[in-house]
Design a protein around this motif. Structure first.
Motif, PDB file in Angstrom:
ATOM      1  N   LEU A  62      23.996  50.930  10.000  1.00  0.00           N
ATOM      2  CA  LEU A  62      23.868  51.117  11.445  1.00  0.00           C
ATOM      3  C   LEU A  62      22.493  50.673  11.951  1.00  0.00           C
ATOM      4  CD1 LEU A  62      26.138  52.349  13.290  1.00  0.00           C
ATOM      5  CD2 LEU A  62      24.535  54.209  13.682  1.00  0.00           C
ATOM      6  N   THR A  63      21.439  51.082  11.244  1.00  0.00           N
ATOM      7  CA  THR A  63      20.102  50.657  11.689  1.00  0.00           C
ATOM      8  C   THR A  63      19.941  49.148  11.519  1.00  0.00           C
ATOM      9  OG1 THR A  63      17.725  51.097  11.531  1.00  0.00           O
ATOM     10  CG2 THR A  63      18.942  51.088   9.474  1.00  0.00           C
ATOM     11  N   ASP A  64      20.631  48.557  10.542  1.00  0.00           N
ATOM     12  CA  ASP A  64      20.569  47.108  10.378  1.00  0.00           C
ATOM     13  C   ASP A  64      21.400  46.370  11.414  1.00  0.00           C
ATOM     14  OD1 ASP A  64      18.896  47.471   8.244  1.00  0.00           O
ATOM     15  OD2 ASP A  64      20.419  47.133   6.706  1.00  0.00           O
ATOM     16  N   THR A  65      22.127  47.119  12.228  1.00  0.00           N
ATOM     17  CA  THR A  65      22.892  46.535  13.326  1.00  0.00           C
ATOM     18  C   THR A  65      22.189  46.709  14.658  1.00  0.00           C
ATOM     19  OG1 THR A  65      24.998  46.887  12.182  1.00  0.00           O
ATOM     20  CG2 THR A  65      25.096  46.646  14.575  1.00  0.00           C
ATOM     21  N   PHE A  66      21.647  47.909  14.907  1.00  0.00           N
ATOM     22  CA  PHE A  66      21.054  48.220  16.216  1.00  0.00           C
ATOM     23  C   PHE A  66      19.533  48.246  16.215  1.00  0.00           C
ATOM     24  CE2 PHE A  66      25.292  50.201  16.288  1.00  0.00           C
ATOM     25  CZ  PHE A  66      25.799  49.682  17.461  1.00  0.00           C
ATOM     26  N   GLY A  67      18.912  48.550  15.075  1.00  0.00           N
ATOM     27  CA  GLY A  67      17.467  48.759  15.029  1.00  0.00           C
ATOM     28  C   GLY A  67      17.177  50.241  15.082  1.00  0.00           C
ATOM     29  N   PRO A  68      16.464  50.728  16.110  1.00  0.00           N
ATOM     30  CA  PRO A  68      16.244  52.167  16.257  1.00  0.00           C
ATOM     31  C   PRO A  68      17.580  52.901  16.404  1.00  0.00           C
ATOM     32  CG  PRO A  68      14.746  50.930  17.666  1.00  0.00           C
ATOM     33  CD  PRO A  68      15.753  49.943  17.144  1.00  0.00           C
ATOM     34  N   ILE A  69      17.704  54.018  15.718  1.00  0.00           N
ATOM     35  CA  ILE A  69      18.920  54.833  15.811  1.00  0.00           C
ATOM     36  C   ILE A  69      18.531  56.307  15.754  1.00  0.00           C
ATOM     37  CG2 ILE A  69      20.459  53.120  14.776  1.00  0.00           C
ATOM     38  CD1 ILE A  69      20.283  54.788  12.144  1.00  0.00           C
ATOM     39  N   ILE A  70      19.498  57.178  16.012  1.00  0.00           N
ATOM     40  CA  ILE A  70      19.285  58.611  15.831  1.00  0.00           C
ATOM     41  C   ILE A  70      19.419  58.914  14.351  1.00  0.00           C
ATOM     42  CG2 ILE A  70      20.234  60.894  16.313  1.00  0.00           C
ATOM     43  CD1 ILE A  70      21.252  59.439  18.984  1.00  0.00           C
ATOM     44  N   TYR A  71      18.382  59.511  13.776  1.00  0.00           N
ATOM     45  CA  TYR A  71      18.411  59.803  12.348  1.00  0.00           C
ATOM     46  C   TYR A  71      17.797  61.179  12.062  1.00  0.00           C
ATOM     47  CZ  TYR A  71      18.937  58.491   7.445  1.00  0.00           C
ATOM     48  OH  TYR A  71      19.346  58.430   6.133  1.00  0.00           O
ATOM     49  N   SER A  72      16.492  61.274  12.165  1.00  0.00           N
ATOM     50  CA  SER A  72      15.855  62.552  11.826  1.00  0.00           C
ATOM     51  C   SER A  72      16.186  63.654  12.820  1.00  0.00           C
ATOM     52  CB  SER A  72      14.332  62.376  11.741  1.00  0.00           C
ATOM     53  OG  SER A  72      13.786  62.066  13.011  1.00  0.00           O
ATOM     54  N   GLN A  73      16.523  63.286  14.042  1.00  0.00           N
ATOM     55  CA  GLN A  73      16.782  64.288  15.077  1.00  0.00           C
ATOM     56  C   GLN A  73      18.258  64.645  15.207  1.00  0.00           C
ATOM     57  OE1 GLN A  73      14.101  65.807  16.713  1.00  0.00           O
ATOM     58  NE2 GLN A  73      13.169  64.665  15.019  1.00  0.00           N
ATOM     59  N   PHE A  74      19.103  64.078  14.356  1.00  0.00           N
ATOM     60  CA  PHE A  74      20.513  64.420  14.426  1.00  0.00           C
ATOM     61  C   PHE A  74      20.704  65.905  14.113  1.00  0.00           C
ATOM     62  CE2 PHE A  74      24.771  65.040  12.865  1.00  0.00           C
ATOM     63  CZ  PHE A  74      25.546  64.278  13.718  1.00  0.00           C
ATOM     64  N   GLY A  75      21.483  66.579  14.948  1.00  0.00           N
ATOM     65  CA  GLY A  75      21.772  67.991  14.715  1.00  0.00           C
ATOM     66  C   GLY A  75      20.834  68.955  15.385  1.00  0.00           C
ATOM     67  N   THR A  76      19.881  68.455  16.172  1.00  0.00           N
ATOM     68  CA  THR A  76      18.944  69.363  16.828  1.00  0.00           C
ATOM     69  C   THR A  76      19.585  70.110  17.981  1.00  0.00           C
ATOM     70  OG1 THR A  76      18.174  67.607  18.313  1.00  0.00           O
ATOM     71  CG2 THR A  76      16.977  67.897  16.227  1.00  0.00           C
ATOM     72  N   GLY A  77      20.673  69.548  18.544  1.00  0.00           N
ATOM     73  CA  GLY A  77      21.351  70.220  19.639  1.00  0.00           C
ATOM     74  C   GLY A  77      20.677  70.057  20.981  1.00  0.00           C
ATOM     75  N   SER A  78      19.640  69.238  21.054  1.00  0.00           N
ATOM     76  CA  SER A  78      18.944  69.033  22.322  1.00  0.00           C
ATOM     77  C   SER A  78      19.812  68.193  23.261  1.00  0.00           C
ATOM     78  CB  SER A  78      17.617  68.308  22.077  1.00  0.00           C
ATOM     79  OG  SER A  78      16.800  69.034  21.183  1.00  0.00           O
ATOM     80  N   SER A  79      19.565  68.333  24.547  1.00  0.00           N
ATOM     81  CA  SER A  79      20.314  67.542  25.513  1.00  0.00           C
ATOM     82  C   SER A  79      19.937  66.073  25.441  1.00  0.00           C
ATOM     83  CB  SER A  79      20.065  68.065  26.930  1.00  0.00           C
ATOM     84  OG  SER A  79      18.680  68.033  27.235  1.00  0.00           O
ATOM     85  N   THR A  80      18.704  65.775  24.989  1.00  0.00           N
ATOM     86  CA  THR A  80      18.260  64.412  24.738  1.00  0.00           C
ATOM     87  C   THR A  80      17.902  64.290  23.268  1.00  0.00           C
ATOM     88  OG1 THR A  80      17.422  64.008  26.972  1.00  0.00           O
ATOM     89  CG2 THR A  80      16.465  62.701  25.187  1.00  0.00           C
ATOM     90  N   ILE A  81      18.541  63.380  22.579  1.00  0.00           N
ATOM     91  CA  ILE A  81      18.291  63.183  21.155  1.00  0.00           C
ATOM     92  C   ILE A  81      17.494  61.898  20.978  1.00  0.00           C
ATOM     93  CG2 ILE A  81      19.300  63.112  18.866  1.00  0.00           C
ATOM     94  CD1 ILE A  81      20.079  65.592  20.429  1.00  0.00           C
ATOM     95  N   ALA A  82      16.266  62.034  20.490  1.00  0.00           N
ATOM     96  CA  ALA A  82      15.380  60.883  20.357  1.00  0.00           C
ATOM     97  C   ALA A  82      15.798  59.985  19.199  1.00  0.00           C
ATOM     98  CB  ALA A  82      13.949  61.359  20.155  1.00  0.00           C
TER      99      ALA A  82
END
Length: 530
Positions: free
Chosen positions: A150-170
């Motif tokens: 996925l990162t080799d397709t898009f570049g930046p992706i959601i990774y370390s912040q997955f599952g935080t439950g925030s309304s904005t996921i960095a």
């Protein structure tokens, strides 16, 4: 092609906000057979149940799901890698193949990966980390395998912040993702090696759950993880050469090492269906042999062509490919050229070959790294491994051939699509050649051996420029994508722009260029390979 909308997962509309959606968690974690949580925990079933959807969605598997695979990979990297082409003029010729990136297609790549791969890896980690670390380690290896694509397709992706439950996921930058993936492989390799050393081979605890050919064997999983580390190390060689060397040598020097036998290769053994490409090619006639494959395989008189492709219906006895990025008047113009062959008519979906491990080591040795052999011998072992994997004879003569070259591509129906050969290197190793020519040979043979796994081939092409591919003749990108360089990435997806706009903004800030298909990824830099 079935252009019906892909059914969106129930993980709220934005799957990342989803991880805080109590209703959906209930749905996901409720066993349809009515077992209680206590009963599920017997024999770790509450953990192991999350592995099947991961295995089945790294590449989408399953009958009646071929349209999802078509959008997940077939109409992007399988084509941009130079492996395949389509005879179908989708959307009046305005589509991925002519560099008019189609958001309605490409959203599938993201929307399949997160709820099926990332969510289940996250869920397994929550249930096993610190308690049943063998399962946590396995989930990390699969997470890296699924999400590096996925990162080799898009570049930046959601990774370390997955599952935080925030309304904005960095989003993480691609460099941050790679750094974390390498650390995750460290933990996984250390944990599983420790268990093997203690006499736990993994077969009794994980064998029935394991949908790969490893049957739960922890040692085999470690060899795969080491080879995956070697792949990631080579990916970053132009941006972090010192780290690339350290990580590659670490992989090869490990006590179990990397893949060396064809029994080591990483594959998903699907219990339900053959490779989706078989349906897309044989049933829908939407995918054909590429012009690049015809030019290179026929030029080399490569016997693997008979496994990779069927002979043309329109031109009996011949292998005929289709050039990508052409004007398509009607599907019938090219649909009876060569379809994809026996290689996709199997329930074994190969995602990493042992040949790749040899070619990665050959490139490392070319760069002066300690790879347990010299570049020439590892290169030749890679070719031999590929021939053996495909059950093809004649490797010795093929390896020694220093005459044959790719041939010109000829479209017998539309000569405006013809093209002179562009990847002009012979097969035999040439000690006097430049490192660039040697690398071109290595990557060309790695490209041939990896068929039909287009994701990795596309990444190699972007990183090295090899093998050289025929340029598109129709470029509908409006100047965003270079005809010479081809597509470098895919735009951030609309589902994220709608449901996680703030997160997308963080990704844009870390992308290093405009959000289009011409912007290079972090590891995809300009300049020579050495």
């Amino acid at each position: 092609m079935k252009l019906n909308n892909i059914k969106r997962t129930a993980i709220c509309m934005s799957f990342l906000v989803a991880v805080s959606c109590t209703d959906n968690f209930q749905e996901i974690n409720t066993n349809p057979n009515g077992f209680t949580p206590k009963e599920l925990e017997q024999d770790f079933n509450h953990i192991k149940g999350g592995f099947a959807p991961i295995f089945n969605n790294i590449q989408v598997l399953g009958s009646q799901r071929e349209d999802q695979y078509q959008l997940q990979q077939n109409l992007n990297s399988d084509i941009w890698s130079g492996y395949m082409a389509t005879p179908t003029g989708f959307r009046g010729g305005l589509n991925n193949t002519t560099y008019d990136l189609t958001d309605g297609w490409n959203v599938a790549i993201w929307d399949i990966a997160y709820p099926n791969v990332m969510f289940n890896c996250w869920d397994i980690a929550n249930k096993s980390k610190g308690k049943y670390d063998q399962f946590y380690a396995l989930s990390l290896i699969l997470k890296v395998e699924g999400m590096h694509r996925l990162t080799d397709t898009f570049g930046p992706i959601i990774y370390s912040q997955f599952g935080t439950g925030s309304s904005t996921i960095a989003y993480d930058s691609q460099e941050e993702v790679y750094d974390q993936m390498l650390k995750e492989l460290d933990f996984a390799v250390t944990e599983l090696t420790k268990r093997v050393d203690a006499g736990d081979d993994g077969k009794s605890s994980f064998g029935a759950t394991d949908l790969t050919g490893y049957k739960g064997d922890f040692k085999a999983w470690v060899k795969f993880a080491n080879t995956l580390r070697l792949r990631l190390a080579m990916r970053i060689v132009k941006v972090k050469p010192a780290l690339a060397k350290i990580e590659a040598e670490k992989a090869v020097a490990h006590k179990f090492g990397v893949m060396t036998e064809n029994s080591d290769l990483f594959q998903i053994v699907s219990p339900v269906s053959t490779n989706s490409i078989a349906t897309i090619s044989d049933g829908w006639l939407d995918i054909r042999m590429s012009a690049d494959m015809e030019s290179i395989l026929k030029g080399y008189n490569d016997p693997r062509i008979a496994t990779y492709f069927d002979k043309s219906v329109q031109f009996p006895g011949q292998y005929k490919g289709v050039r990508t990025g052409i004007n398509i008047g009607g599907k019938g113009d090219h649909q009876d050229f060569s379809g994809i062959g026996a290689v996709v008519r199997s329930k074994n979906i190969v995602l990493m070959t042992t040949a790749e491990a040899y070619f990665l080591r050959a490139e490392g040795a070319l760069r002066g790294w300690n790879m347990g052999g010299d570049a020439k011998s590892l290169y030749e072992q890679g070719i031999q491994s590929s021939f053996d994997q495909r059950g093809t004879s004649g490797a010795a003569a093929y390896i020694a051939d220093n005459v044959k070259l790719p041939i010109a591509y000829v479209d017998p129906s539309f000569p405006e699509n013809n093209g002179a050969p562009v990847n002009n290197v012979t097969i035999a190793w040439d000690a006097a050649a430049t490192n660039e020519i040697k690398l071109q040979k290595i990557i060309t043979q790695k490209w041939i051996s990896g068929f039909p796994e287009g994701q990795e081939a596309w990444s190699d092409y972007r990183r090295t420029g090899y093998p050289k591919l025929l340029p598109v003749l129709v470029n509908n990108s409006g100047g965003k994508i270079s005809t010479e360089l081809g597509v470098r990435r895919i735009n951030f997806v609309q589902s994220e722009r709608t449901n996680n706009k703030g997160g997308v903004d963080t990704g844009l800030a870390k992308l290093g260029g405009p959000d289009n298909g011409g912007t290079r990824l972090w590891w995809d830099t300009t300049g020579s390979n050495f």
